[in-house]
Design an enzyme around this catalytic site. Structure first.
Site, PDB file in Angstrom:
ATOM      1  N   ASP A  86      12.862-157.960  -3.533  1.00  0.00           N
ATOM      2  CA  ASP A  86      12.067-156.816  -3.313  1.00  0.00           C
ATOM      3  C   ASP A  86      12.563-155.607  -3.750  1.00  0.00           C
ATOM      4  O   ASP A  86      12.491-154.424  -2.856  1.00  0.00           O
ATOM      5  CB  ASP A  86      12.169-156.801  -1.620  1.00  0.00           C
ATOM      6  CG  ASP A  86      13.847-156.700  -0.955  1.00  0.00           C
ATOM      7  OD1 ASP A  86      14.591-156.548  -1.716  1.00  0.00           O
ATOM      8  OD2 ASP A  86      13.801-156.513   0.409  1.00  0.00           O
ATOM      9  N   GLU A 147      16.489-144.835   9.834  1.00  0.00           N
ATOM     10  CA  GLU A 147      15.644-143.862   8.992  1.00  0.00           C
ATOM     11  C   GLU A 147      15.003-143.124   9.879  1.00  0.00           C
ATOM     12  O   GLU A 147      14.022-142.171   9.369  1.00  0.00           O
ATOM     13  CB  GLU A 147      14.562-144.977   8.404  1.00  0.00           C
ATOM     14  CG  GLU A 147      14.944-145.963   7.424  1.00  0.00           C
ATOM     15  CD  GLU A 147      13.965-147.014   7.079  1.00  0.00           C
ATOM     16  OE1 GLU A 147      14.315-147.711   6.044  1.00  0.00           O
ATOM     17  OE2 GLU A 147      12.986-147.134   7.776  1.00  0.00           O
TER      18      GLU A 147
END
Length: 213
Positions: A86, A147
């Protein structure tokens, strides 16, 4: 082209790299390599103060991604076992150039070049991109605590840097196909037809390269 499939999924934060990589790995039964994110002890501080914590953050990512790439080559690609990742380690240059001072970036690239010399490159890259609105929505939906303090302006610059880098990559690596998919137009998590479209495109690309099945 390396005959054993090494497929890297790339794109900016929140675009769906991990979700797509997992779907590809499950469908084709290829070994899955995922990047380490939340384990980086500097990342939370980085999002709060990029200038202060960028070098530590980028060096942590570089060392861990190098170790994974080394393991991938030794245990899988060298034994003709296909892999899905990924990320690919080249993304480090995008983030480092965005966040590091010129002095730190110069030192960083010397280490990067030493570590990545002779390491395998993907033979197919799936590049996902999306608008800032879509990226912010997906980041919010997945709810990673680390985040929450991402600056939208940083994310927007990062997306632009990704696009520029991928254009340069395609120009300098014509032997490595880049399959582009727009996350504003496709939802491969909720829409199976969108996911099937990606499968079909990838299969045709691998067939043209005649990889080992």
């Amino acid at each position: 082209m390396n005959q054993t499939p090494f497929i890297a999924v790339e794109g900016p934060i929140g675009v769906g790299k991990t979700s797509l990589s997992r779907a590809l790995s499950a469908h084709y039964q290829f070994e899955l390599f995922q990047e380490i994110v939340e384990e980086n002890p500097f990342l939370g501080k980085f999002y709060d103060d990029i200038e202060e914590w960028s070098f530590q953050t980028e060096m942590f990512f570089l060392s861990h991604r190098y170790k994974q790439l080394e393991e991938m080559d030794k245990k899988y690609l060298s034994n003709q076992l296909p892999v899905i990742s990924d990320y690919h380690i080249f993304k480090n240059k995008i983030f480092a150039q965005q966040t590091l001072s010129d002095k730190h970036f110069s030192k960083y690239m010397k280490i990067y070049d030493i570590l990545t010399e002779g390491m395998p490159e993907p033979n197919v890259i799936i590049y996902l991109n999306a608008s800032l609105e879509t990226l912010l929505n997906r980041i919010s939906q997945r709810g990673r605590q680390i985040e929450k303090s991402i600056d939208p302006a940083y994310l927007e610059r990062l997306s632009s840097d990704y696009e520029r880098f991928m254009q340069e990559f395609e120009a300098h690596h014509p032997d490595i196909p880049v399959l582009r998919f727009n996350g504003d137009e496709m939802d491969f998590v909720s829409n199976q037809q969108d996911l099937h479209t990606i499968f079909q495109t990838l299969e045709q690309t691998l067939k043209e390269g005649d990889p080992v099945k």
